[in-house]
Scaffold this motif. Structure first.
Motif, short mmCIF file in Angstrom:
data_model
loop_
_atom_site.label_atom_id
_atom_site.label_comp_id
_atom_site.label_asym_id
_atom_site.label_seq_id
_atom_site.Cartn_x
_atom_site.Cartn_y
_atom_site.Cartn_z
N SER A 1 0.85 -1.20 0.00
CA SER A 1 0.00 0.00 0.00
C SER A 1 0.87 1.24 0.00
O SER A 1 1.89 1.29 0.70
CB SER A 1 -0.91 0.02 1.23
OG SER A 1 -1.82 -1.04 1.22
N SER B 1 0.61 5.81 -0.57
CA SER B 1 -0.20 7.00 -0.79
C SER B 1 0.09 7.55 -2.17
O SER B 1 1.19 7.37 -2.71
CB SER B 1 0.11 8.06 0.27
OG SER B 1 -0.15 7.57 1.56
N PRO B 2 -0.88 8.21 -2.76
CA PRO B 2 -0.65 8.79 -4.09
C PRO B 2 0.58 9.71 -4.07
O PRO B 2 0.77 10.50 -3.14
CB PRO B 2 -1.94 9.59 -4.35
CG PRO B 2 -2.97 8.92 -3.52
CD PRO B 2 -2.26 8.45 -2.28
N LYS C 1 -5.21 -5.38 -14.16
CA LYS C 1 -6.36 -4.72 -13.54
C LYS C 1 -7.56 -5.66 -13.57
O LYS C 1 -7.60 -6.56 -14.41
CB LYS C 1 -6.64 -3.40 -14.24
CG LYS C 1 -5.49 -2.40 -14.08
CD LYS C 1 -5.76 -1.07 -14.72
CE LYS C 1 -4.59 -0.12 -14.47
NZ LYS C 1 -4.81 1.22 -15.10
N GLN D 1 0.15 6.49 -8.91
CA GLN D 1 -1.11 7.15 -9.16
C GLN D 1 -2.26 6.18 -8.94
O GLN D 1 -2.06 4.97 -8.93
CB GLN D 1 -1.15 7.69 -10.59
CG GLN D 1 -0.03 8.65 -10.92
CD GLN D 1 -0.07 9.16 -12.34
OE1 GLN D 1 -1.02 8.91 -13.08
NE2 GLN D 1 0.95 9.92 -12.73
N ALA D 2 -3.45 6.71 -8.78
CA ALA D 2 -4.61 5.86 -8.54
C ALA D 2 -4.78 4.82 -9.64
O ALA D 2 -5.18 3.69 -9.39
CB ALA D 2 -5.87 6.73 -8.42
N GLU D 3 -4.43 5.21 -10.87
CA GLU D 3 -4.59 4.29 -12.01
C GLU D 3 -3.59 3.14 -11.96
O GLU D 3 -3.72 2.18 -12.72
CB GLU D 3 -4.42 5.06 -13.31
CG GLU D 3 -3.01 5.59 -13.54
CD GLU D 3 -2.96 6.64 -14.61
OE1 GLU D 3 -3.68 7.64 -14.50
OE2 GLU D 3 -2.16 6.47 -15.56
N ASP D 4 -2.60 3.21 -11.08
CA ASP D 4 -1.62 2.13 -10.97
C ASP D 4 -2.10 1.03 -10.03
O ASP D 4 -1.44 -0.01 -9.91
CB ASP D 4 -0.28 2.67 -10.47
CG ASP D 4 0.30 3.73 -11.39
OD1 ASP D 4 0.97 4.66 -10.89
OD2 ASP D 4 0.09 3.63 -12.62
N GLU D 5 -3.21 1.26 -9.38
CA GLU D 5 -3.75 0.23 -8.49
C GLU D 5 -4.13 -1.00 -9.31
O GLU D 5 -4.93 -0.92 -10.24
CB GLU D 5 -4.96 0.78 -7.73
CG GLU D 5 -5.42 -0.09 -6.59
CD GLU D 5 -6.34 0.63 -5.62
OE1 GLU D 5 -5.84 1.44 -4.83
OE2 GLU D 5 -7.56 0.36 -5.70
N THR E 1 -2.25 -1.26 -3.61
CA THR E 1 -3.32 -0.32 -3.27
C THR E 1 -2.73 1.08 -3.18
O THR E 1 -1.71 1.29 -2.50
CB THR E 1 -3.98 -0.71 -1.94
OG1 THR E 1 -4.50 -2.04 -2.03
CG2 THR E 1 -5.11 0.24 -1.61
N VAL E 2 -3.37 2.03 -3.84
CA VAL E 2 -2.93 3.42 -3.80
C VAL E 2 -4.06 4.20 -3.12
O VAL E 2 -5.13 4.40 -3.68
CB VAL E 2 -2.67 3.97 -5.21
CG1 VAL E 2 -2.18 5.41 -5.14
CG2 VAL E 2 -1.64 3.10 -5.93
N LEU E 3 -3.81 4.61 -1.89
CA LEU E 3 -4.87 5.31 -1.15
C LEU E 3 -4.30 6.39 -0.26
O LEU E 3 -3.14 6.46 0.03
CB LEU E 3 -5.66 4.29 -0.33
CG LEU E 3 -4.91 3.25 0.53
CD1 LEU E 3 -4.18 3.88 1.70
CD2 LEU E 3 -5.87 2.21 1.02
#
Lengths: 121, 107
Positions: B11, B13-14, B38, B78-82, B105-107
């Motif tokens: 996990s 953070s962005p 994905k 980035q969120a799109e890398d989740e 997880t990118v949060l």
């Protein structure tokens, strides 16, 4: 840009044979330079390599499936096929066809969209 | 065959760097590839031969190798890398082997 498309029955009965075909667009199987491979992924689990075929028809299989797997190629139709015999519920998975580099590193540079095959009576 | 071990989850953070490791005895001799998957999609190759990036893959994806451990780094996640990330190598009995996968997880 190469594209791969899996086709075949989505439901197979236990003890029967799973058969899938992959049609290749945008590249010629007969040109050599790549292996043509099958990979599967049970729901919620990781990727498992099944095996590959070269344009010559030579094959190599994952030892864990070797006794049940047959992969063949039809260069005239630009397609290759997978047969998995004597299936059980454990063979239920998304099956991907793919193009594999022939260099020593064997990376997969193109994948089909995948097709879910369910083994159930 | 050789086994490739990955952490089940990572996990970040962005904007932070995400690092995913893959370890295996065979990695002393073989190159490693990394794939991003994905939900509901086929995997996509993001790194090959330890550190090469295919065309179209953002520069924030990089790979490195040290002994029997290889690392995929996403600089400024980035969120799109989740996604799920799989390492892949080869051994003498199986031409393609995959690690168990890591859920990023990118949060």
């Amino acid at each position: 840009q190469v594209q791969l498309q899996e086709s075949g029955p989505r439901l197979v009965k236990p003890s029967q044979t799973l058969s899938l075909t992959c049609t290749v667009f945008g590249a010629s199987i007969s040109s050599g330079g790549h292996y043509w491979s099958w990979i599967r992924q049970p729901a919620g689990k990781g990727l498992e390599y099944i095996g590959r075929v070269f344009t010559s028809g030579s094959t190599r299989y994952n030892p864990s499936l070797k006794s049940r797997v047959f992969i063949s190629v039809d260069s005239s139709k630009n397609e290759f096929s997978l047969r998995l015999v004597d299936v059980t519920a454990a063979d239920t998975a998304v099956y991907y066809c793919a193009r594999e580099a022939t260099s020593g590193s064997n990376w997969i540079d193109s994948w089909g969209q995948g097709t879910l095959v369910t083994v159930s009576s | 065959s050789d086994e490739l071990t990955q952490p089940p989850s990572v996990s970040v953070s962005p904007g932070q760097a995400a690092r995913i490791t893959c370890s295996g005895d065979g990695l002393l001799k073989q190159h490693v590839q990394w794939y991003q998957q994905k939900p509901g999609q086929a995997p996509v190759l993001v790194i090959y031969k330890d550190s090469e990036r295919p065309s179209g893959i953002p520069e924030r994806f990089s790979g490195s190798s040290s002994g029997t451990i290889v690392t995929l780094t996403i600089s400024g996640a980035q969120a799109e890398d989740e996604a799920d990330y799989y390492c892949q190598s080869s051994d003498t009995s199986v031409p393609v082997i995959f690690g168990g996968g890591t859920k990023l997880t990118v949060l």
